[in-house]
Motif scaffolding. Structure first.
Motif, mmCIF file in Angstrom:
data_model
loop_
_atom_site.group_PDB
_atom_site.id
_atom_site.type_symbol
_atom_site.label_atom_id
_atom_site.label_comp_id
_atom_site.label_asym_id
_atom_site.label_seq_id
_atom_site.Cartn_x
_atom_site.Cartn_y
_atom_site.Cartn_z
ATOM 1 N N ALA A 129 -5.829 -13.362 -11.742
ATOM 2 C CA ALA A 129 -4.575 -12.782 -11.219
ATOM 3 C C ALA A 129 -4.312 -13.883 -9.659
ATOM 4 O O ALA A 129 -3.102 -14.136 -9.567
ATOM 5 C CB ALA A 129 -4.944 -11.531 -10.632
ATOM 6 N N LYS A 130 -5.379 -14.278 -8.972
ATOM 7 C CA LYS A 130 -5.394 -14.993 -7.955
ATOM 8 C C LYS A 130 -4.408 -16.379 -8.662
ATOM 9 O O LYS A 130 -3.638 -17.078 -7.937
ATOM 10 C CB LYS A 130 -6.153 -15.259 -7.042
ATOM 11 N N ALA A 131 -5.185 -17.004 -9.845
ATOM 12 C CA ALA A 131 -4.565 -18.124 -10.117
ATOM 13 C C ALA A 131 -3.131 -18.134 -10.442
ATOM 14 O O ALA A 131 -2.287 -19.068 -10.338
ATOM 15 C CB ALA A 131 -5.456 -18.585 -11.174
ATOM 16 N N GLN A 132 -2.812 -17.116 -11.208
ATOM 17 C CA GLN A 132 -1.585 -16.686 -11.755
ATOM 18 C C GLN A 132 -0.540 -16.970 -10.430
ATOM 19 O O GLN A 132 0.666 -17.491 -10.464
ATOM 20 C CB GLN A 132 -1.108 -15.389 -12.336
ATOM 21 N N LYS A 133 -1.015 -16.489 -9.299
ATOM 22 C CA LYS A 133 -0.100 -16.107 -8.078
ATOM 23 C C LYS A 133 0.156 -17.544 -7.525
ATOM 24 O O LYS A 133 1.188 -17.979 -7.187
ATOM 25 C CB LYS A 133 -0.518 -15.106 -6.977
ATOM 26 N N ILE A 134 -1.081 -18.355 -7.541
ATOM 27 C CA ILE A 134 -0.806 -19.625 -6.995
ATOM 28 C C ILE A 134 0.106 -20.520 -7.817
ATOM 29 O O ILE A 134 1.061 -21.191 -7.256
ATOM 30 C CB ILE A 134 -2.314 -20.309 -7.176
ATOM 31 N N ALA A 135 -0.153 -20.346 -9.240
ATOM 32 C CA ALA A 135 0.906 -21.281 -10.046
ATOM 33 C C ALA A 135 2.338 -20.914 -9.724
ATOM 34 O O ALA A 135 3.262 -21.536 -9.706
ATOM 35 C CB ALA A 135 0.459 -20.922 -11.478
ATOM 36 N N LEU A 136 2.674 -19.292 -9.763
ATOM 37 C CA LEU A 136 3.976 -18.828 -9.678
ATOM 38 C C LEU A 136 4.610 -19.472 -8.296
ATOM 39 O O LEU A 136 5.828 -19.820 -8.172
ATOM 40 C CB LEU A 136 3.800 -17.412 -9.397
ATOM 41 N N ASP A 137 3.824 -19.249 -7.297
ATOM 42 C CA ASP A 137 3.980 -19.825 -5.690
ATOM 43 C C ASP A 137 4.558 -21.315 -5.895
ATOM 44 O O ASP A 137 5.334 -21.921 -5.196
ATOM 45 C CB ASP A 137 3.083 -19.631 -4.762
ATOM 46 N N LEU A 138 3.807 -22.014 -6.793
ATOM 47 C CA LEU A 138 4.149 -23.672 -6.879
ATOM 48 C C LEU A 138 5.370 -23.559 -8.172
ATOM 49 O O LEU A 138 5.801 -24.750 -8.124
ATOM 50 C CB LEU A 138 2.942 -24.366 -7.577
ATOM 51 N N GLY A 139 5.833 -22.729 -8.344
ATOM 52 C CA GLY A 139 7.166 -22.717 -9.128
ATOM 53 C C GLY A 139 6.999 -22.684 -10.744
ATOM 54 O O GLY A 139 7.957 -22.976 -11.445
ATOM 55 N N TYR A 140 5.571 -22.468 -11.244
ATOM 56 C CA TYR A 140 5.498 -22.315 -12.485
ATOM 57 C C TYR A 140 5.799 -20.763 -13.070
ATOM 58 O O TYR A 140 5.165 -19.852 -12.893
ATOM 59 C CB TYR A 140 3.965 -22.493 -12.910
ATOM 60 N N ILE A 141 7.022 -20.631 -13.476
ATOM 61 C CA ILE A 141 7.683 -19.500 -13.508
ATOM 62 C C ILE A 141 7.219 -18.598 -14.839
ATOM 63 O O ILE A 141 7.197 -17.302 -15.003
ATOM 64 C CB ILE A 141 9.097 -19.431 -13.846
ATOM 65 N N ASN A 142 6.372 -19.366 -15.719
ATOM 66 C CA ASN A 142 5.659 -18.554 -16.805
ATOM 67 C C ASN A 142 4.004 -18.436 -16.770
ATOM 68 O O ASN A 142 3.685 -18.650 -17.934
ATOM 69 C CB ASN A 142 6.375 -19.167 -18.088
ATOM 70 N N ALA A 143 3.881 -18.255 -15.418
ATOM 71 C CA ALA A 143 2.489 -18.258 -15.349
ATOM 72 C C ALA A 143 1.877 -16.654 -15.709
ATOM 73 O O ALA A 143 2.545 -15.901 -15.408
ATOM 74 C CB ALA A 143 2.027 -18.735 -13.923
ATOM 75 N N LYS A 144 0.778 -16.529 -16.464
ATOM 76 C CA LYS A 144 0.381 -15.362 -17.047
ATOM 77 C C LYS A 144 -0.845 -15.006 -16.587
ATOM 78 O O LYS A 144 -1.747 -15.848 -16.811
ATOM 79 C CB LYS A 144 0.896 -15.069 -18.403
ATOM 80 N N ASN A 145 -1.361 -13.807 -16.777
ATOM 81 C CA ASN A 145 -2.659 -13.387 -16.598
ATOM 82 C C ASN A 145 -3.122 -12.710 -17.611
ATOM 83 O O ASN A 145 -2.622 -11.789 -18.285
ATOM 84 C CB ASN A 145 -2.818 -12.480 -15.282
#
Ligand SMILES: *[C@@H]1O[C@H](CO)[C@@H](O)[C@H](O)[C@H]1NC(C)=O
Ligand SMILES: *[C@@H]1O[C@H](CO)[C@@H](O)[C@H](O)[C@H]1NC(C)=O
Length: 145
Positions: A111-127
């Motif tokens: 979930a933390k990894a997903q948030k890191i990716a989302l914050d970097l602009g990876y809009i389809n990051a999933k957990n």
């Protein structure tokens, strides 16, 4: 009702509504065992195991997963050039709209990894919320039947 009751009522209404909103927005970003099973052979979708390498050695990992430990994830996604990424992982660096699925042992680090990716602009990051625990249990159950 005195003024305190009204304030409490508003406070609880706001808490309840935000809980519902948070829940529904997260639903799209969570994947299940069946979904992971379906996508693991799809090379246009990335499955990232964010555990430490020693944990993968200990338990095994989901076929096709790329190991990027959580504490190196931001650096990897942010700082590695396309060339460096593909040299290191043998896969092209994902685009910002590529589907990225993260898992760990219990879904917390992912979930933390997903948030890191989302914050970097990876809009389809999933957990994969169930993560390794769920994968291992479902796999065992399937083999047993
Ligand atoms: C792989 O995943 C992408 C993105 O979801 C999808 O468009 C494509 O159809 C999938 N390919 C296969 C072979 O399932
Ligand atoms: C990215 O690289 C810069 C420069 O080397 C470094 O200062 C920064 O800490 C790196 N970012 C992360 C998230 O590690």
């Amino acid at each position: 009702m005195n003024v305190h009751h009204v304030i409490f009522a508003i406070f609880f209404a706001v808490v309840a509504i935000s809980a519902v909103l948070a829940d529904s927005s997260q639903q799209n970003d969570v994947v299940t065992y069946e979904e992971v099973k379906a996508l693991k052979d799809n090379t246009s979708v990335y499955l990232f195991d964010v555990r430490r390498p020693s944990e993968l050695v200990e338990t095994g990992f989901i076929p096709g997963a790329i190991n990027i430990p959580i504490d190196t994830l931001e650096d990897t996604l942010k700082n590695l050039s396309s060339e460096e990424f593909s040299k290191k992982f043998n896969r092209p660096k994902p685009d910002l709209d590529t589907i990225l699925v993260f898992y760990c042992t219990t879904g917390i680090r992912s979930a933390k990894a997903q948030k890191i990716a989302l914050d970097l602009g990876y809009i389809n990051a999933k957990n994969y919320l169930g993560s390794w625990r769920d994968w291992e249990a479902k796999l065992k159950a399937e083999k047993a039947t």
